[in-house]
Design a protein around this motif. Structure first.
Motif, mmCIF file in Angstrom:
data_model
loop_
_atom_site.group_PDB
_atom_site.id
_atom_site.type_symbol
_atom_site.label_atom_id
_atom_site.label_comp_id
_atom_site.label_asym_id
_atom_site.label_seq_id
_atom_site.Cartn_x
_atom_site.Cartn_y
_atom_site.Cartn_z
ATOM 1 N N ILE A 20 0.933 -1.286 0.125
ATOM 2 C CA ILE A 20 0.025 -0.084 -0.093
ATOM 3 C C ILE A 20 0.861 1.329 -0.097
ATOM 4 O O ILE A 20 1.606 1.426 0.920
ATOM 5 C CB ILE A 20 -0.940 -0.057 1.275
ATOM 6 C CG1 ILE A 20 -1.771 -1.263 1.130
ATOM 7 C CG2 ILE A 20 -1.861 1.267 1.373
ATOM 8 C CD1 ILE A 20 -2.662 -1.366 2.526
ATOM 9 N N LEU A 21 0.774 2.131 -0.858
ATOM 10 C CA LEU A 21 1.321 3.536 -0.939
ATOM 11 C C LEU A 21 0.778 4.162 0.178
ATOM 12 O O LEU A 21 -0.164 4.336 0.498
ATOM 13 C CB LEU A 21 1.239 4.125 -2.202
ATOM 14 C CG LEU A 21 2.101 3.194 -3.499
ATOM 15 C CD1 LEU A 21 1.717 4.149 -5.013
ATOM 16 C CD2 LEU A 21 3.500 2.956 -3.126
ATOM 17 N N ARG A 22 1.814 5.009 0.591
ATOM 18 C CA ARG A 22 1.485 6.017 1.804
ATOM 19 C C ARG A 22 1.792 7.336 1.251
ATOM 20 O O ARG A 22 1.743 8.490 2.221
ATOM 21 C CB ARG A 22 2.110 5.698 3.118
ATOM 22 C CG ARG A 22 1.676 4.301 3.534
ATOM 23 C CD ARG A 22 0.366 4.462 4.198
ATOM 24 N NE ARG A 22 0.149 2.967 4.760
ATOM 25 C CZ ARG A 22 -1.085 2.618 4.962
ATOM 26 N NH1 ARG A 22 -2.069 3.309 4.457
ATOM 27 N NH2 ARG A 22 -1.251 1.451 5.513
ATOM 28 N N ALA A 23 2.254 7.648 -0.070
ATOM 29 C CA ALA A 23 2.742 8.905 -0.303
ATOM 30 C C ALA A 23 2.758 8.793 -1.945
ATOM 31 O O ALA A 23 2.671 7.736 -2.563
ATOM 32 C CB ALA A 23 3.891 9.419 0.109
ATOM 33 N N ASP A 24 2.839 10.065 -2.595
ATOM 34 C CA ASP A 24 2.901 9.963 -4.157
ATOM 35 C C ASP A 24 4.478 9.611 -4.399
ATOM 36 O O ASP A 24 5.466 9.833 -3.561
ATOM 37 C CB ASP A 24 2.719 11.353 -4.654
ATOM 38 C CG ASP A 24 1.508 11.956 -4.591
ATOM 39 O OD1 ASP A 24 0.242 11.137 -4.942
ATOM 40 O OD2 ASP A 24 1.078 13.312 -4.285
ATOM 41 N N GLU A 25 4.747 9.015 -5.688
ATOM 42 C CA GLU A 25 5.829 8.540 -6.286
ATOM 43 C C GLU A 25 7.055 8.196 -5.301
ATOM 44 O O GLU A 25 7.865 8.815 -5.035
ATOM 45 C CB GLU A 25 6.295 10.113 -6.852
ATOM 46 C CG GLU A 25 5.440 10.987 -7.982
ATOM 47 C CD GLU A 25 5.191 9.939 -9.027
ATOM 48 O OE1 GLU A 25 5.897 9.054 -9.316
ATOM 49 O OE2 GLU A 25 4.390 10.171 -9.911
ATOM 50 N N GLN A 26 6.578 6.946 -5.021
ATOM 51 C CA GLN A 26 7.447 6.317 -3.992
ATOM 52 C C GLN A 26 8.403 5.164 -4.804
ATOM 53 O O GLN A 26 9.400 4.808 -4.254
ATOM 54 C CB GLN A 26 6.479 5.223 -2.880
ATOM 55 C CG GLN A 26 5.722 6.448 -1.941
ATOM 56 C CD GLN A 26 6.944 7.175 -0.997
ATOM 57 O OE1 GLN A 26 7.606 6.714 -0.341
ATOM 58 N NE2 GLN A 26 6.925 8.493 -1.559
#
Length: 70
Positions: A20-26
């Motif tokens: 799961i991403l927790r921020a943009d552009e990881q």
């Protein structure tokens, strides 16, 4: 700076695996994301969680995998 500099492989051989991403552009913009599972009882999930992500490629080799924006 990216949290993951290389490719991302989400691979379930038993149970559920979720990224799961927790921020943009990881992820690196050149990274490939592979979502894999081996049977109907295994689940591999990639959830953008409403964030933006640029990737170099996406591979789905899955019986019960999921790529989800929200």
């Amino acid at each position: 700076m990216n949290a993951i500099a290389g490719n991302l492989v989400i691979n379930s051989t038993s149970g559920v695996v979720t990224t799961i991403l927790r921020a943009d552009e990881q992820l690196a913009d050149t990274a490939t994301v592979s979502v894999n599972s081996t049977s109907t009882s295994n689940y591999s999930n990639f959830q953008l969680n409403g964030f933006t992500e640029t990737i170099g490629g996406l591979t789905l080799t899955t019986v019960t995998g999921l790529v989800r924006r929200s």
